[in-house]
Scaffold this active site. Structure first.
Site, PDB file in Angstrom:
ATOM      1  N   LYS A 199       0.854  -1.199   0.000  1.00 11.27           N
ATOM      2  CA  LYS A 199       0.000   0.000   0.000  1.00 11.27           C
ATOM      3  C   LYS A 199       0.883   1.239   0.000  1.00 11.27           C
ATOM      4  CE  LYS A 199      -3.784   1.697   2.994  1.00 11.27           C
ATOM      5  NZ  LYS A 199      -4.448   1.501   4.298  1.00 11.27           N
ATOM      6  N   LYS A 210      -6.573  -6.416  -4.040  1.00  9.76           N
ATOM      7  CA  LYS A 210      -7.320  -5.475  -3.197  1.00  9.76           C
ATOM      8  C   LYS A 210      -7.821  -4.368  -4.118  1.00  9.76           C
ATOM      9  CE  LYS A 210      -8.191  -4.820   1.290  1.00  9.76           C
ATOM     10  NZ  LYS A 210      -8.422  -3.464   1.557  1.00  9.76           N
ATOM     11  N   GLU A 267      -9.747  -6.405   9.512  1.00  9.35           N
ATOM     12  CA  GLU A 267      -8.993  -5.575   8.569  1.00  9.35           C
ATOM     13  C   GLU A 267      -8.853  -4.140   9.072  1.00  9.35           C
ATOM     14  OE1 GLU A 267     -11.607  -7.570   4.925  1.00  9.35           O
ATOM     15  OE2 GLU A 267     -11.123  -5.454   4.875  1.00  9.35           O
ATOM     16  N   SER A 268      -7.692  -3.575   8.846  1.00 12.79           N
ATOM     17  CA  SER A 268      -7.401  -2.144   9.048  1.00 12.79           C
ATOM     18  C   SER A 268      -7.150  -1.744  10.504  1.00 12.79           C
ATOM     19  CB  SER A 268      -8.538  -1.247   8.529  1.00 12.79           C
ATOM     20  OG  SER A 268      -8.804  -1.500   7.184  1.00 12.79           O
TER      21      SER A 268
END
Ligand SMILES: O=C(O)c1ccccc1NCC(=O)[C@H](O)[C@H](O)COP(=O)(O)O
Length: 261
Positions: A56, A116, A216-217
């Protein structure tokens, strides 16, 4: 208009353009389209750490995370660290990613790879397979139940795993179906960008057994994972925390060692 609305609007234009340039028949002829995939869900079920490490560069909530790394080093580093899978952001406009990143990751490691992406068209699922993915992400908030069924069934017919992402109970209830492998709870509210692990905790008991649960996250510590494991989570998607360092593979390796100590 929320950021998610903007991303989806741009994505429709982008996909329409790509569809007009490269026909489906050409995508299906690619060498990787015939490749045997690796199941991320199976890896997570058999893992003690369950880390899915993300590639990312930037995001709507953090304009720059890391622009200097090369995808090959990140993929090899994550594989050497012992992660279960790698997530590769392929959106260009908002995340600085590309399908070429997916291709590079595929050439650099043997990890299960998650494309993603904001999937709104079957064409993107064919692309995922052709560029070396093993898993696709479907985001409940931008899809109807009918689309989730169509897209997940197409993915399964291509031997791709499906990770369905939800953020609240309504999205979860509308989405549950047998063509999904993993249910991901996103701790980041994609409208406000607020992050809370409570989202994973609160939704965990509503996820039926049989689906691998992924949080997630916003996960930045081993303590966060230890907090989530009792709620049945077997997968943990981590992006920024690894990618903001000079050596994401080394960061993932230290993280896993600490988790398994
Ligand atoms: O990360 C964002 O700002 C974001 C904004 C809008 C839609 C999606 C977004 N992120 C995608 C993700 O789901 C995360 O990259 C992934 O879960 C890893 O999160 P983190 O560990 O917090 O980087």
């Amino acid at each position: 208009m929320t950021i998610l609305d903007k991303i989806v609007k741009d994505k429709r234009n982008e996909v329409d353009l790509r569809k007009s340039l490269i026909p489906t028949s050409q995508i299906e002829k690619s060498v990787l389209f015939a490749r045997d995939t690796i199941s991320l869900a199976e890896r997570l079920k058999n893992s003690t750490s369950g880390i899915i490490a993300e590639h990312k560069r930037r995001s709507p909530s953090k304009s720059t995370i890391n622009q200097n790394l090369n995808t090959q080093d990140v993929a090899k580093g994550y594989e050497n660290a012992g992660v279960c899978g790698m997530s590769v952001l392929t959106d260009g406009k908002y995340f600085g990613g590309s399908l070429d990143d997916l291709l590079t990751a595929r050439a650099s490691c043997n990890l299960p790879l998650l494309r993603k992406e904001f999937i709104i068209d079957e064409y993107q699922i064919l692309e995922a397979k052709a560029y070396g993915a093993d898993v696709i992400l479907l985001i409940a908030s931008i899809l109807t139940r009918y689309e989730i069924k169509q897209f997940s069934e197409l993915a399964k017919s291509l031997h791709l795993d499906v990770l369905l992402e939800v953020h609240n109970e309504e999205e979860l209830q509308k989405s549950i179906m047998s063509s999904l492998d993993m249910l991901g709870v996103n701790n980041r509210n994609l409208k406000t960008f607020d992050v809370s692990l409570n989202t994973s905790k609160q939704l965990s008991e509503l996820i039926p057994n049989g689906f691998v649960k992924v949080s997630e996250s916003g996960i930045s510590s081993v303590d966060a994972i230890k907090e989530l494991q009792p709620y049945g989570y077997q997968g943990f998607l981590i992006g920024e925390s690894f990618m903001k360092t000079d050596n994401p593979g080394e960061s993932a390796s230290q993280f896993i060692k600490q988790l398994e100590a």
